[in-house]
Design a protein around this motif. Sequence first.
Motif, PDB file in Angstrom:
ATOM      1  N   ALA A  62      29.154  48.661  48.342  1.00 28.53           N
ATOM      2  CA  ALA A  62      28.286  49.178  47.275  1.00 28.53           C
ATOM      3  C   ALA A  62      28.695  50.597  46.916  1.00 28.53           C
ATOM      4  CB  ALA A  62      26.844  49.150  47.724  1.00 28.53           C
ATOM      5  N   PRO A  63      28.523  51.009  45.700  1.00 31.29           N
ATOM      6  CA  PRO A  63      28.143  50.237  44.528  1.00 31.29           C
ATOM      7  C   PRO A  63      29.353  49.485  43.968  1.00 31.29           C
ATOM      8  CG  PRO A  63      28.429  52.505  43.892  1.00 31.29           C
ATOM      9  CD  PRO A  63      28.658  52.436  45.383  1.00 31.29           C
ATOM     10  N   ARG A  64      29.098  48.302  43.465  1.00 32.29           N
ATOM     11  CA  ARG A  64      30.168  47.464  42.913  1.00 32.29           C
ATOM     12  C   ARG A  64      29.608  46.633  41.770  1.00 32.29           C
ATOM     13  NH1 ARG A  64      34.580  44.066  44.722  1.00 32.29           N
ATOM     14  NH2 ARG A  64      35.417  43.293  42.767  1.00 32.29           N
ATOM     15  N   THR A  65      30.384  46.478  40.710  1.00 34.44           N
ATOM     16  CA  THR A  65      29.998  45.653  39.573  1.00 34.44           C
ATOM     17  C   THR A  65      30.970  44.486  39.481  1.00 34.44           C
ATOM     18  OG1 THR A  65      29.115  47.569  38.395  1.00 34.44           O
ATOM     19  CG2 THR A  65      29.623  45.618  37.081  1.00 34.44           C
ATOM     20  N   ILE A  66      30.420  43.290  39.361  1.00 31.98           N
ATOM     21  CA  ILE A  66      31.209  42.066  39.253  1.00 31.98           C
ATOM     22  C   ILE A  66      30.979  41.485  37.867  1.00 31.98           C
ATOM     23  CG2 ILE A  66      31.552  39.740  40.162  1.00 31.98           C
ATOM     24  CD1 ILE A  66      30.403  40.814  42.846  1.00 31.98           C
ATOM     25  N   LYS A  67      32.062  41.302  37.096  1.00 35.11           N
ATOM     26  CA  LYS A  67      31.946  40.727  35.750  1.00 35.11           C
ATOM     27  C   LYS A  67      31.733  39.222  35.834  1.00 35.11           C
ATOM     28  CE  LYS A  67      34.852  43.810  33.038  1.00 35.11           C
ATOM     29  NZ  LYS A  67      36.015  43.824  32.129  1.00 35.11           N
ATOM     30  N   THR A  81      23.990  47.035  44.479  1.00 35.52           N
ATOM     31  CA  THR A  81      23.525  48.423  44.510  1.00 35.52           C
ATOM     32  C   THR A  81      23.520  49.039  45.898  1.00 35.52           C
ATOM     33  OG1 THR A  81      21.235  47.645  44.564  1.00 35.52           O
ATOM     34  CG2 THR A  81      22.160  48.180  42.404  1.00 35.52           C
ATOM     35  N   SER A  82      23.218  48.249  46.931  1.00 35.34           N
ATOM     36  CA  SER A  82      23.272  48.797  48.290  1.00 35.34           C
ATOM     37  C   SER A  82      23.487  47.682  49.309  1.00 35.34           C
ATOM     38  CB  SER A  82      22.001  49.583  48.631  1.00 35.34           C
ATOM     39  OG  SER A  82      20.909  48.710  48.779  1.00 35.34           O
ATOM     40  N   ILE A  83      24.136  48.073  50.399  1.00 36.75           N
ATOM     41  CA  ILE A  83      24.417  47.130  51.490  1.00 36.75           C
ATOM     42  C   ILE A  83      24.050  47.803  52.803  1.00 36.75           C
ATOM     43  CG2 ILE A  83      26.230  45.868  52.716  1.00 36.75           C
ATOM     44  CD1 ILE A  83      27.792  45.813  50.057  1.00 36.75           C
ATOM     45  N   SER A  84      23.240  47.124  53.589  1.00 34.35           N
ATOM     46  CA  SER A  84      22.934  47.576  54.946  1.00 34.35           C
ATOM     47  C   SER A  84      23.038  46.364  55.866  1.00 34.35           C
ATOM     48  CB  SER A  84      21.519  48.181  55.004  1.00 34.35           C
ATOM     49  OG  SER A  84      20.542  47.177  54.879  1.00 34.35           O
ATOM     50  N   SER A  85      22.877  46.590  57.156  1.00 34.42           N
ATOM     51  CA  SER A  85      22.977  45.467  58.093  1.00 34.42           C
ATOM     52  C   SER A  85      21.843  44.464  57.911  1.00 34.42           C
ATOM     53  CB  SER A  85      22.993  45.984  59.534  1.00 34.42           C
ATOM     54  OG  SER A  85      21.772  46.665  59.801  1.00 34.42           O
ATOM     55  N   SER A  87      20.040  44.056  54.697  1.00 31.33           N
ATOM     56  CA  SER A  87      19.864  43.519  53.344  1.00 31.33           C
ATOM     57  C   SER A  87      20.986  43.940  52.395  1.00 31.33           C
ATOM     58  CB  SER A  87      18.518  43.964  52.758  1.00 31.33           C
ATOM     59  OG  SER A  87      18.547  45.338  52.449  1.00 31.33           O
ATOM     60  N   VAL A  88      21.151  43.122  51.373  1.00 32.77           N
ATOM     61  CA  VAL A  88      22.064  43.426  50.271  1.00 32.77           C
ATOM     62  C   VAL A  88      21.208  43.407  49.010  1.00 32.77           C
ATOM     63  CG1 VAL A  88      24.072  42.664  48.959  1.00 32.77           C
ATOM     64  CG2 VAL A  88      24.030  42.390  51.446  1.00 32.77           C
ATOM     65  N   LYS A  89      21.205  44.529  48.276  1.00 27.51           N
ATOM     66  CA  LYS A  89      20.411  44.641  47.052  1.00 27.51           C
ATOM     67  C   LYS A  89      21.335  44.524  45.857  1.00 27.51           C
ATOM     68  CE  LYS A  89      16.894  47.523  49.168  1.00 27.51           C
ATOM     69  NZ  LYS A  89      16.194  48.806  49.146  1.00 27.51           N
ATOM     70  N   MET A  90      20.847  43.804  44.828  1.00 26.94           N
ATOM     71  CA  MET A  90      21.650  43.593  43.621  1.00 26.94           C
ATOM     72  C   MET A  90      20.762  43.540  42.404  1.00 26.94           C
ATOM     73  SD  MET A  90      22.725  39.731  44.673  1.00 26.94           S
ATOM     74  CE  MET A  90      22.855  40.097  46.401  1.00 26.94           C
ATOM     75  N   SER A  91      21.396  43.735  41.230  1.00 28.33           N
ATOM     76  CA  SER A  91      20.660  43.656  39.970  1.00 28.33           C
ATOM     77  C   SER A  91      21.591  43.129  38.889  1.00 28.33           C
ATOM     78  CB  SER A  91      20.096  45.022  39.578  1.00 28.33           C
ATOM     79  OG  SER A  91      21.146  45.911  39.279  1.00 28.33           O
ATOM     80  N   ALA A  92      20.970  42.690  37.786  1.00 27.90           N
ATOM     81  CA  ALA A  92      21.725  42.177  36.643  1.00 27.90           C
ATOM     82  C   ALA A  92      20.900  42.395  35.390  1.00 27.90           C
ATOM     83  CB  ALA A  92      22.041  40.704  36.835  1.00 27.90           C
ATOM     84  N   GLY A 121      29.400  46.169  58.715  1.00 30.71           N
ATOM     85  CA  GLY A 121      29.425  47.592  58.376  1.00 30.71           C
ATOM     86  C   GLY A 121      28.849  47.807  56.988  1.00 30.71           C
ATOM     87  N   SER A 122      29.637  48.384  56.093  1.00 29.74           N
ATOM     88  CA  SER A 122      29.156  48.634  54.727  1.00 29.74           C
ATOM     89  C   SER A 122      29.738  47.624  53.729  1.00 29.74           C
ATOM     90  CB  SER A 122      29.538  50.055  54.302  1.00 29.74           C
ATOM     91  OG  SER A 122      30.948  50.179  54.295  1.00 29.74           O
TER      92      SER A 122
END
Length: 133
Positions: A62-67, A81-85, A87-92, A121-122
Amino acid sequence: MNRIRRLTAANLVTTAGGRRRATTTAVTLTMAGTLGFGLMTPAASAANGPCYDGRCKTTVSAPRTIKVDSRKFGFGSLKITSISSRSVKMSAAGGSLSGSTSPGGTVKFNNLKIWVKSVSGSKANLQLFPMRY
């Protein structure tokens, strides 16, 4: 006699008592369309990224955008938007769609399913699947 005999596209075709001339144009266009479309699809997808068609396995941080294909999924980019051990948070869709999941879980945005296979890890290992309604 109910028999069909085909030689080549340019030869005569005998069918159930009648004769008709086979057209090479239809065969040529059908083959060209089939072959041409098959060759263009991966090239178009590769230009927009490996996940554009909604089918991929990828490792992201994170942060990363996937087309992705906006006509197919209703949004053009998936943002991690964020990655932890835990949870992984995302938006669209400009933030109007958002979600999070723990490793092993899935998030569905419109007809795109995102599976968080694992987190190390991250970095998160994701797999995207298009869904049908």
